[in-house]
Design an enzyme around this catalytic site. Structure first.
Site, short mmCIF file in Angstrom:
data_model
loop_
_atom_site.label_atom_id
_atom_site.label_comp_id
_atom_site.label_asym_id
_atom_site.label_seq_id
_atom_site.Cartn_x
_atom_site.Cartn_y
_atom_site.Cartn_z
CE LYS A 211 -8.47 -19.92 -30.19
NZ LYS A 211 -9.34 -19.83 -31.37
NE ARG A 247 -3.60 -19.96 -36.22
CZ ARG A 247 -3.53 -19.14 -35.17
NH1 ARG A 247 -4.16 -19.47 -34.03
NH2 ARG A 247 -2.85 -18.00 -35.23
#
Length: 277
Positions: A211, A247
């Site tokens: 991210k 994740r």
């Protein structure tokens, strides 16, 4: 005994995901990718057919199901534990019929009023992520006084709504929603204070992989793959903070980092175990 978090490998069957858009859009390519992630050590495969990157437009339910159902069926039939990453009850229901055994809903049931009923009726684990708005408008919803506490409080509201709809509390997994309606510094504050959410008493899934808030630690021209080492570090730190699962895109990098952490903690390799959900 040192307990690993579960490692959830990401399979994006989309043309526009921020990290690997289009690479696994073909069903056969997605299935092969999922099998590689299992070989690399993934405990769960999270299969999604709709990008939730910032600014992403939604696809219709028919297209979403066309993308994911063949992949879910093939990987589940091959013995993989499959999670369906969707905000739509129809897609979740079809994926469970095809072999999925978990729902990962980034909206925590807010985007589709039927989702909670599907989760309740099927009895599968349900990942409820902190969410304030769809991807095309979420950056207008980043106002917080105390981001960690407010994320926890808003998740508590969702948990209560899910339980009232019949979802067993013990089946709910929380996700703080890193990158969703949160500015860069807010993501770091949430990670620094994961204990606030861990203390809620439900399993915690952390999804920081590749991210943009990780990208600020790298040179401006760094590739997305260069964020994998940072993701693996977050995975270890999240584990230390009590995360149930992480994740990630690069399963191998995270598994190896967790191996180092577990060996360090145990003083060897003889006292390491994977947690069960």
């Amino acid at each position: 005994m040192i307990k690993y978090p579960l490692v959830m490998g990401i399979v994006n069957v989309t043309p526009d995901s921020f990290s690997d858009g289009g690479r696994w859009l073909n069903a056969n390519a997605a299935i092969e990718h999922g099998l590689r992630l299992i070989a690399d050590g993934a405990d769960i495969l999270d299969i999604g057919g709709e990008s939730t990157r910032p600014g992403a437009a939604r696809v219709d339910a028919e297209e979403e199901m066309r993308r994911v159902i063949p992949v879910v069926r093939a990987l589940a039939e091959g013995g993989a534990r499959v999670s369906i990453d969707t905000m739509r009850a129809t897609t979740a229901e079809a994926a469970i019929a095809a072999g999925a055994s978990m729902i990962n809903d980034v909206s925590a049931g807010q985007a589709d009023a039927r989702m909670a009923r599907i989760a309740a009726e099927t009895g599968v684990p349900f990942v409820a992520m902190h969410w304030r708005a769809h991807s095309d408008s979420m950056h207008a919803h980043t106002a917080y006084h105390d981001v960690a506490r407010e994320v926890c409080d808003e998740l508590a509201v969702r948990v209560e709504a899910l339980v009232q709809a019949g979802v067993a509390r013990k089946r709910i997994i929380l996700d703080p929603g890193l990158g969703f309606a949160k500015r860069i510094e807010q993501n770091w504050e949430i990670l620094n204070r994961l204990n606030v959410i861990v203390q809620f008493g439900l399993p915690l899934l952390v999804g920081a992989s590749r991210k943009s808030f990780l990208g600020v630690l790298l040179p401006p021209d760094a590739s997305l793959n260069e964020r994998d080492a940072l993701t693996a570090t977050v995975s270890v730190l999240a584990s230390q903070a009590g995360a149930w699962g992480v994740r990630v895109h690069n399963v191998q990098a995270t598994v190896r980092a967790l191996d180092v952490w577990a060996a360090w903690q145990s003083g060897g390799m003889g006292d390491v175990a994977v947690v069960e959900s």
